[in-house]
Design a protein around this motif. Structure first.
Motif, PDB file in Angstrom:
ATOM      1  N   GLU A   9      28.690  26.962  42.842  1.00  0.00           N
ATOM      2  CA  GLU A   9      29.529  27.359  41.703  1.00  0.00           C
ATOM      3  C   GLU A   9      30.929  27.738  42.174  1.00  0.00           C
ATOM      4  OE1 GLU A   9      27.386  30.461  39.807  1.00  0.00           O
ATOM      5  OE2 GLU A   9      25.992  29.099  38.773  1.00  0.00           O
ATOM      6  N   GLU A  10      31.008  28.437  43.305  1.00  0.00           N
ATOM      7  CA  GLU A  10      32.317  28.840  43.825  1.00  0.00           C
ATOM      8  C   GLU A  10      33.139  27.621  44.246  1.00  0.00           C
ATOM      9  OE1 GLU A  10      34.150  32.149  46.960  1.00  0.00           O
ATOM     10  OE2 GLU A  10      31.994  31.792  46.822  1.00  0.00           O
ATOM     11  N   VAL A  11      32.491  26.680  44.888  1.00  0.00           N
ATOM     12  CA  VAL A  11      33.176  25.445  45.292  1.00  0.00           C
ATOM     13  C   VAL A  11      33.629  24.670  44.060  1.00  0.00           C
ATOM     14  CG1 VAL A  11      32.868  23.205  46.401  1.00  0.00           C
ATOM     15  CG2 VAL A  11      31.971  25.263  47.491  1.00  0.00           C
ATOM     16  N   ALA A  12      32.766  24.597  43.054  1.00  0.00           N
ATOM     17  CA  ALA A  12      33.106  23.861  41.830  1.00  0.00           C
ATOM     18  C   ALA A  12      34.316  24.477  41.137  1.00  0.00           C
ATOM     19  CB  ALA A  12      31.913  23.849  40.886  1.00  0.00           C
ATOM     20  N   CYS A  13      34.403  25.800  41.115  1.00  0.00           N
ATOM     21  CA  CYS A  13      35.557  26.461  40.490  1.00  0.00           C
ATOM     22  C   CYS A  13      36.860  26.067  41.183  1.00  0.00           C
ATOM     23  CB  CYS A  13      35.384  27.979  40.528  1.00  0.00           C
ATOM     24  SG  CYS A  13      34.131  28.614  39.397  1.00  0.00           S
ATOM     25  N   ASN A  14      36.821  25.989  42.505  1.00  0.00           N
ATOM     26  CA  ASN A  14      38.026  25.603  43.250  1.00  0.00           C
ATOM     27  C   ASN A  14      38.394  24.150  43.000  1.00  0.00           C
ATOM     28  OD1 ASN A  14      39.028  27.824  45.290  1.00  0.00           O
ATOM     29  ND2 ASN A  14      36.805  27.987  45.209  1.00  0.00           N
ATOM     30  N   LEU A  15      37.407  23.281  42.909  1.00  0.00           N
ATOM     31  CA  LEU A  15      37.690  21.871  42.643  1.00  0.00           C
ATOM     32  C   LEU A  15      38.258  21.680  41.242  1.00  0.00           C
ATOM     33  CD1 LEU A  15      34.630  20.058  44.267  1.00  0.00           C
ATOM     34  CD2 LEU A  15      36.888  20.514  45.236  1.00  0.00           C
ATOM     35  N   ARG A  34      41.998  23.893  50.079  1.00  0.00           N
ATOM     36  CA  ARG A  34      41.704  24.438  51.402  1.00  0.00           C
ATOM     37  C   ARG A  34      40.572  25.464  51.334  1.00  0.00           C
ATOM     38  NH1 ARG A  34      42.866  20.953  54.710  1.00  0.00           N
ATOM     39  NH2 ARG A  34      42.610  22.519  56.355  1.00  0.00           N
ATOM     40  N   ILE A  35      40.509  26.217  50.236  1.00  0.00           N
ATOM     41  CA  ILE A  35      39.412  27.168  50.061  1.00  0.00           C
ATOM     42  C   ILE A  35      38.094  26.412  49.936  1.00  0.00           C
ATOM     43  CG2 ILE A  35      38.462  28.977  48.585  1.00  0.00           C
ATOM     44  CD1 ILE A  35      41.320  29.670  47.756  1.00  0.00           C
ATOM     45  N   ALA A  36      38.088  25.387  49.087  1.00  0.00           N
ATOM     46  CA  ALA A  36      36.876  24.589  48.910  1.00  0.00           C
ATOM     47  C   ALA A  36      36.461  23.930  50.222  1.00  0.00           C
ATOM     48  CB  ALA A  36      37.107  23.527  47.838  1.00  0.00           C
ATOM     49  N   LEU A  37      37.441  23.508  51.002  1.00  0.00           N
ATOM     50  CA  LEU A  37      37.145  22.843  52.268  1.00  0.00           C
ATOM     51  C   LEU A  37      36.507  23.803  53.263  1.00  0.00           C
ATOM     52  CD1 LEU A  37      37.477  20.032  53.522  1.00  0.00           C
ATOM     53  CD2 LEU A  37      39.681  20.777  54.435  1.00  0.00           C
ATOM     54  N   ARG A  42      31.261  19.669  54.378  1.00  0.00           N
ATOM     55  CA  ARG A  42      30.373  18.525  54.546  1.00  0.00           C
ATOM     56  C   ARG A  42      30.027  17.858  53.210  1.00  0.00           C
ATOM     57  NH1 ARG A  42      26.028  20.443  59.222  1.00  0.00           N
ATOM     58  NH2 ARG A  42      27.588  20.963  60.815  1.00  0.00           N
ATOM     59  N   VAL A  43      30.744  18.228  52.172  1.00  0.00           N
ATOM     60  CA  VAL A  43      30.535  17.611  50.860  1.00  0.00           C
ATOM     61  C   VAL A  43      31.627  16.573  50.648  1.00  0.00           C
ATOM     62  CG1 VAL A  43      30.446  18.015  48.373  1.00  0.00           C
ATOM     63  CG2 VAL A  43      29.438  19.681  49.942  1.00  0.00           C
ATOM     64  N   ALA A  44      31.244  15.348  50.347  1.00  0.00           N
ATOM     65  CA  ALA A  44      32.207  14.244  50.234  1.00  0.00           C
ATOM     66  C   ALA A  44      33.234  14.500  49.141  1.00  0.00           C
ATOM     67  CB  ALA A  44      31.466  12.942  49.964  1.00  0.00           C
ATOM     68  N   ALA A  45      32.806  15.057  47.996  1.00  0.00           N
ATOM     69  CA  ALA A  45      33.738  15.320  46.892  1.00  0.00           C
ATOM     70  C   ALA A  45      34.806  16.323  47.295  1.00  0.00           C
ATOM     71  CB  ALA A  45      32.974  15.826  45.669  1.00  0.00           C
ATOM     72  N   VAL A  46      34.434  17.283  48.130  1.00  0.00           N
ATOM     73  CA  VAL A  46      35.404  18.274  48.612  1.00  0.00           C
ATOM     74  C   VAL A  46      36.414  17.613  49.538  1.00  0.00           C
ATOM     75  CG1 VAL A  46      35.675  20.361  50.010  1.00  0.00           C
ATOM     76  CG2 VAL A  46      33.824  20.210  48.331  1.00  0.00           C
ATOM     77  N   ARG A  47      35.949  16.753  50.431  1.00  0.00           N
ATOM     78  CA  ARG A  47      36.868  16.070  51.353  1.00  0.00           C
ATOM     79  C   ARG A  47      37.822  15.163  50.583  1.00  0.00           C
ATOM     80  NH1 ARG A  47      34.946  16.949  56.633  1.00  0.00           N
ATOM     81  NH2 ARG A  47      37.072  16.365  57.232  1.00  0.00           N
ATOM     82  N   ALA A  65      43.134  11.754  57.116  1.00  0.00           N
ATOM     83  CA  ALA A  65      41.940  12.250  57.804  1.00  0.00           C
ATOM     84  C   ALA A  65      40.842  12.614  56.806  1.00  0.00           C
ATOM     85  CB  ALA A  65      42.304  13.457  58.668  1.00  0.00           C
ATOM     86  N   GLU A  66      41.225  13.257  55.701  1.00  0.00           N
ATOM     87  CA  GLU A  66      40.234  13.637  54.686  1.00  0.00           C
ATOM     88  C   GLU A  66      39.644  12.412  53.994  1.00  0.00           C
ATOM     89  OE1 GLU A  66      39.074  16.532  54.541  1.00  0.00           O
ATOM     90  OE2 GLU A  66      40.579  17.538  55.772  1.00  0.00           O
ATOM     91  N   PHE A  67      40.480  11.444  53.691  1.00  0.00           N
ATOM     92  CA  PHE A  67      39.989  10.228  53.046  1.00  0.00           C
ATOM     93  C   PHE A  67      39.025   9.465  53.964  1.00  0.00           C
ATOM     94  CE2 PHE A  67      44.116  10.171  50.437  1.00  0.00           C
ATOM     95  CZ  PHE A  67      43.502  10.818  49.385  1.00  0.00           C
ATOM     96  N   ARG A  68      39.342   9.420  55.230  1.00  0.00           N
ATOM     97  CA  ARG A  68      38.452   8.740  56.183  1.00  0.00           C
ATOM     98  C   ARG A  68      37.113   9.456  56.264  1.00  0.00           C
ATOM     99  NH1 ARG A  68      42.874   7.674  61.036  1.00  0.00           N
ATOM    100  NH2 ARG A  68      43.675   5.662  60.273  1.00  0.00           N
ATOM    101  N   ALA A  69      37.154  10.803  56.242  1.00  0.00           N
ATOM    102  CA  ALA A  69      35.905  11.560  56.292  1.00  0.00           C
ATOM    103  C   ALA A  69      35.068  11.309  55.044  1.00  0.00           C
ATOM    104  CB  ALA A  69      36.218  13.053  56.435  1.00  0.00           C
ATOM    105  N   ALA A  70      35.712  11.299  53.890  1.00  0.00           N
ATOM    106  CA  ALA A  70      34.988  11.044  52.642  1.00  0.00           C
ATOM    107  C   ALA A  70      34.387   9.648  52.646  1.00  0.00           C
ATOM    108  CB  ALA A  70      35.925  11.219  51.448  1.00  0.00           C
TER     109      ALA A  70
END
Length: 301
Positions: A9-15, A34-37, A42-47, A65-70
């Motif tokens: 829920e906390e990650v979702a609020c930041n996204l 950056r907070i969500a990260l 390790r969550v693709a949607a966050v990256r 770098a983030e796009f490659r990780a996702a």
């Protein structure tokens, strides 16, 4: 990857905040990403969200770098065009052009292929190959009369390339076509068209600085007037302290504000319902309630 309910829920609020702010306040969106990260790297949607936030603030190396990780996490090719555009942002248009010829492009859907064409044309222009950029944009999607989500941007890019090639008449035609397709105002085709037509816009809202505003408060309109001062009056108030919060408080503050807003709305609704349900007491007629005056008693003759 699944997360515990509270963390998810906390990650979702930041996204959500990233999505809300990325167009108008990209720096704030980047801070939320950056907070969500930090919470769920390790969550693709966050990256992916972190990549777009970095891209919006022109941090192209970080975005790439983030796009490659996702992409490694999902195996999807949908980020291929924006990854190529990051290469352009890093001053490597030749790499972007090479990516435009990779097999991944054939796996893109129609919007993705049009986006890749736009990136490739931009890379050609970066390399000084203006005529090649114009040819790159010439496609069935450009020639089509149907209006698609990508139509305005494609026509605008083509018009801009033509104008850079000193083909002003053709550029004007395509800026007009871009404006016709641009229902949401995503481009400045109208301004570019007006510029070609020699039209100058004057802002009617700009007022003469020497002329006072008739609608302004009286104290703002009165100038250079010496008013008597109270010797006991001190106009130097104390400055309020600025609120400063760290990143760890951002999410809780956002959730508290949202909860208080919901509580206020609920209270207002309850007050309105109570007011509607309360019986209205009739207004008493004081004249009707007052005792009748006694008649004068007569005297026997």
């Amino acid at each position: 990857m699944s997360l515990p309910k509270g963390l998810a829920e906390e990650v979702a609020c930041n996204l959500v905040m990233v999505a809300r702010l990325i167009d108008d306040e990209p720096e704030q969106a980047y801070a939320y990403s950056r907070i969500a990260l930090r919470l769920a790297s390790r969550v693709a949607a966050v990256r992916e969200a972190a990549g777009f936030a970095a891209y919006a603030t022109q941090k192209y190396s970080e975005a790439l770098a983030e796009f490659r990780a996702a992409r490694r996490m999902t195996g999807s090719v949908e980020l291929w065009p924006v990854m190529a555009d990051c290469e352009r942002g890093l001053g490597r248009p030749e790499r972007a052009l090479a990516m435009a010829g990779e097999p991944e492009v054939q796996k893109l859907d129609k919007p993705g292929q049009v986006e890749m064409r736009l990136v490739a044309a931009g890379a050609r222009r970066d390399m000084g190959q203006l005529d090649a950029a114009i040819v790159t944009l010439q496609s069935p999607e450009l020639a089509s009369n149907s209006i698609q989500p990508w139509t305005a941007r494609l026509r605008y890019a083509y018009a801009d390339a033509l104008l850079s090639a000193k083909r002003e008449d053709e550029a004007r035609e395509w800026f007009a076509k871009a404006l016709e397709a641009d229902k949401d105002g995503t481009t400045d085709a109208s301004d570019r068209l007006a510029e070609l037509d020699g039209v100058d816009f004057v802002d009617a809202m700009v007022e003469d600085e020497d002329e006072p505003d008739a609608d302004a408060p009286r104290e703002e309109r009165v100038q250079d007037v010496d008013l008597p001062q109270d010797p006991d009056f001190d106009d130097e108030g104390e400055e309020e302290d600025e609120f400063e919060g760290d990143d760890s408080d951002v999410v809780r503050a956002a959730e508290t504000a949202e909860t208080e807003a919901d509580t206020a709305d609920t209270a207002d609704s309850a007050d309105a319902e109570t007011a509607d349900a309360a019986p209205v007491e009739p207004v008493k007629d004081e004249a009707a309630q007052a005792p009748a005056p006694e008649k004068d008693k007569g005297t026997d003759a």
